[in-house]
Design a protein around this motif. Structure first.
Motif, PDB file in Angstrom:
ATOM      1  N   UNK A   1      13.668 -21.253  -1.129  1.00  0.00           N
ATOM      2  CA  UNK A   1      13.902 -21.114  -2.565  1.00  0.00           C
ATOM      3  C   UNK A   1      15.340 -20.704  -2.853  1.00  0.00           C
ATOM      4  N   UNK A   2      15.892 -21.183  -3.994  1.00  0.00           N
ATOM      5  CA  UNK A   2      17.216 -20.741  -4.440  1.00  0.00           C
ATOM      6  C   UNK A   2      17.103 -19.754  -5.601  1.00  0.00           C
ATOM      7  N   UNK A   3      15.875 -19.207  -5.784  1.00  0.00           N
ATOM      8  CA  UNK A   3      15.649 -18.238  -6.845  1.00  0.00           C
ATOM      9  C   UNK A   3      15.229 -16.871  -6.300  1.00  0.00           C
ATOM     10  N   UNK A   4      14.396 -16.859  -5.276  1.00  0.00           N
ATOM     11  CA  UNK A   4      13.915 -15.626  -4.661  1.00  0.00           C
ATOM     12  C   UNK A   4      14.416 -15.600  -3.225  1.00  0.00           C
ATOM     13  N   UNK A   5      15.251 -14.600  -2.880  1.00  0.00           N
ATOM     14  CA  UNK A   5      15.933 -14.646  -1.583  1.00  0.00           C
ATOM     15  C   UNK A   5      15.067 -14.052  -0.469  1.00  0.00           C
ATOM     16  N   UNK A   6      14.972 -14.817   0.609  1.00  0.00           N
ATOM     17  CA  UNK A   6      14.305 -14.343   1.812  1.00  0.00           C
ATOM     18  C   UNK A   6      14.789 -15.118   3.020  1.00  0.00           C
ATOM     19  N   UNK A   7      14.727 -14.484   4.156  1.00  0.00           N
ATOM     20  CA  UNK A   7      15.037 -15.144   5.420  1.00  0.00           C
ATOM     21  C   UNK A   7      13.756 -15.148   6.252  1.00  0.00           C
TER      22      UNK A   7
END
Length: 734
Positions: free
Chosen positions: A340-346
């Motif tokens: 996602x480019x809205x909610x950041x996670x790796x």
């Protein structure tokens, strides 16, 4: 990739030996008994001959038999847990069985090792300086992570590369993790992809001991072992408990369970173990909106089987499978937000399989065949950037040992097949490599405890041609309790850039490759002085080490050309890692109190165009501490581990996100108490990071993780504060 050698190896290991041919080369039988100083039998002592592959195991009465021993003078090594290793010269044939007397082991130098020379010997006799970390030492601070377990070894430092997903590497003497060859049972299984995440799946519960060589080791283990070797020796099936379980939890609601079951001892014996680790509590004590340490779910299955004939180990097979789902990011993230480019996670999902085999034919006691195969698959997203990669590695090793006079000769032939593919611009097509190699080593023991070891290796790289890696080791004993060791050698390394430098994947800096990258080369020299100081029956061991490595063609990430770039290029000048370390340890009152202290001062820098720059994340000084106290009147053991880390150079950032470019000095302390309940049961309680030191947030501009200024690489110290660990162990001995 189709690897045909390992199925054949499995067949050779597990098939029953032909009765008519298995001992066709028998010349003499060497029989004897192993006893302690009081004459009592030492059960399950291990007996091996230098120049002969494999080892024999004494039975419950201490008796052993070695078959197929040629006439002449031989050196054999006898060891047992809790006793000093003994080496003796014997003439075969013998008129009567030999009796070997072992004494209680007063110092760690008496441990057995195979890493330094690929031939079983005691640490005291090895011409190569080797540190052996027993499995019981790893239990001083309960963990399911190898990198966390060995960070309190002098000269080793675990560097966290990403403050979101916790990728890490193990540095030896300040040199980055990719310069260290990590082996499992002598096989080079950890490289490229595995060097980033695979180390976290090596559970200390499976480990018999860890053998560490600091300095050049390319001659035996490949041209990429530039900084040294970490060889993880898994548990010997002959000594594994019939059943064991270790379960623990933490104050952050982590869960970890290890279970192992072993077969009864016999010609074919083995064990199976499983590990499950679970952590899904979001913790954000530093208030940056991101989890302070990754949420993980992990499952590991490990199996190992050994084949013995007449008490002599002829071969073995082991297999391991790892599955891990790891996440770091903001609390609002869900699995549906991958990419996602809205909610950041790796998010990183890793699947890994390993198979290792060895075989010693009955008709060739000086011959050993080894092989391994690994498959590593990674499916990951770093914010809205995806990274998928797969790697297959097949490795085979054929070793031949011979004794000619005073010379212990080792000949080897290796082949490495590797297929690597990822979806980055650096790998438009799958990278396939075949690297065959040959090596030879000659160890000559002179009078007075002196030894000369010389060797050379030749590898053929398709794109680089022949690469020669020579090696020289000298050991000299000027006094009875003093040993001086000199090691020198060269190294060579081809680079998988995007798997070895995680900063190229995470954060928002643009990656710039300035030119076609050439392989790195190095020249290394180490000097070790070991002194045993007698304090009655409780001697102290002191080690002084000097090290110097010079790199040419080193690939250096430059963060300073532009705050928005990471520029990779071969260094036009040179790079140096040099320093001095001192360590001492002592066992007081026969295991009642053990302690160790180590300090390393290092100078790691690059030089180009007359300008010197310190290496990033290489502390100028580091102290490690350890202690164990066994109470006499209570069944209690108290353990302490600690470290003090000096300043290191850190990346710079453009305004308004400036950060200090040198880290402060900080310390980490862990304590653990273990209560022995009897019948093999133990309860333990530990406090990690006792003083609660944590660095400020490692993230730059975490409020806008998709912006150009976001970065995750500013990690120099602990990101996790004080926490408790509570667990129980139970094991049924054989």
């Amino acid at each position: 990739m189709r690897i045909l050698a390992l199925p054949l190896l499995a067949f050779l290991v597990l098939q029953p030996p032909p009765v008519a041919a298995q001992d066709a080369d028998v010349t003499h039988v060497l029989a004897g008994r192993v006893v302690d100083e009081a004459g009592a039998a030492i059960a399950f002592a291990e007996v091996s001959l230098t120049g002969r592959q494999g080892s024999a195991l004494a039975d419950r009465t201490g008796s052993f038999r070695l078959r197929g021993v040629a006439a002449g003078e031989h050196r054999f090594v006898v060891s047992a847990t809790g006793y000093a290793t003994t080496e003796r010269e014997i003439d075969v044939p013998l008129g009567a069985p030999v009796t070997i007397v072992l004494r209680t082991d007063p110092v760690a130098l008496e441990a057995l090792t195979v890493t330094g020379t690929m031939q079983r010997t005691s640490v005291a006799e090895s011409p190569v300086k080797i540190e052996v970390v027993p499995g019981r030492v790893l239990q001083r601070s309960a963990t399911n992570n190898l990198t966390e377990a060995i960070q309190f070894v002098n000269g080793l430092y675990t560097q966290i590369d990403c403050g979101v997903c916790y990728t890490n590497n193990i540095r030896i003497n300040g040199m980055e993790g990719p310069y260290t060859a990590v082996l499992i049972d002598g096989m080079p299984l950890m490289s490229a992809l595995a060097s980033v995440y695979g180390l976290n799946g090596l559970n200390p519960a499976l480990i018999e001991q860890i053998e560490i060589v600091k300095g050049p080791a390319s001659t035996l283990y490949g041209s990429e072992a530039m900084a040294g070797v970490i060889n993880v020796i898994t548990k010997d099936v002959r000594f594994a408990p019939r059943f064991s379980v270790d379960a623990r939890t933490s104050s952050d609601a982590e869960g970890n369970v290890d279970v192992a079951v072993a077969s009864p001892p016999g010609d074919l014996s083995g064990f199976v173990s499983g590990n499950v680790a679970y952590n899904q509590r979001f913790v954000d004590d530093n208030g940056d909106g991101f989890t302070d340490f990754p949420l993980t779910r992990r499952a590991v299955v490990f199996a190992k089987v050994d084949r013995s004939v007449d008490g002599m180990r002829r071969g073995g097979l082991s297999a391991r499978y790892l599955w891990e789902d790891r996440f770091g990011g903001v609390e609002a993230w869900t699995p549906a937000d991958r990419g996602s480019d809205q909610v950041y996670g790796e998010s990183i999902v890793t699947r890994r399989a390993e198979l290792i085999g060895s075989w010693t034919p009955g008709w060739g006691p000086a011959l050993r065949v080894e092989g391994s195969y690994t498959w590593h698959d990674q499916r990951s997203h770093y914010g809205d950037a995806g990274f998928d990669a797969t790697q297959h590695v097949g490795f085979a090793n054929v070793l031949l040992t011979r004794r000619i006079g005073g010379h212990a000769l080792l000949f080897g032939a290796t082949t490495r097949l590797e297929s690597y593919d990822d979806d980055t611009p650096a790998t438009p097509d799958a990278d396939r490599r075949w690297v065959p190699g040959l090596f030879v080593q000659d160890e000559l023991r002179l009078g007075g405890g002196s030894t000369v070891l010389a060797g050379a290796r030749v590898d053929r790289y398709g794109e680089h041609g022949l690469v020669v890696s020579p090696r020289l080791a000298l050991k000299w004993e000027p006094l009875e309790h003093t040993a001086v060791r000199l090691n020198a050698g060269t190294g060579f390394r081809a680079v998988h850039l995007f798997t070895e430098d995680h900063a190229a994947l995470t954060g928002s800096r643009e990656v710039i490759i300035a030119s076609e990258l050439e392989p790195e080369r190095s020249r290394s020299v180490t000097v070790n002085v070991n002194q045993v100081v007698e304090f009655g029956p409780h001697p102290m061991m002191i080690d002084l080490d000097l090290f110097h490595t010079r790199f040419s063609n080193k690939i250096v990430p430059d963060y300073d050309v532009d705050p928005q770039w990471i520029v990779y290029d071969n260094l036009g000048g040179y790079a140096v890692s040099r320093g001095i370390s001192l360590s001492l340890n002592q066992n007081v009152d026969f295991d009642r109190f053990l302690y160790s202290v180590g300090v390393t001062f290092q100078d790691v820098f690059t030089e180009r165009g007359g300008t010197r720059e310190d290496e990033f994340f290489a502390p100028s000084a580091r102290v490690v501490l350890g202690a164990t106290y066994n109470a006499r009147r209570l069944p209690v053991t108290l353990d302490y581990t600690g470290s003090v880390t000096g300043p290191m150079r850190l990346p710079s950032y453009a305004p308004p996100f400036e950060r200090p470019e040198r880290s402060p000095t900080y310390s980490v302390h862990n304590v653990q108490g273990t209560w022995r309940l009897g019948s093999g049961a133990q309860v333990y309680l530990g406090v990690k990071n006792l003083l609660g030191f944590v660095q400020p947030s490692a993230l730059v501009h975490p409020e806008e993780p998709f912006s150009d200024s976001f970065d995750t690489a500013y990690v120099y110290g602990p990101l996790r504060g004080r926490h408790l660990v509570l667990g129980v162990r139970y094991g049924v001995a054989r």
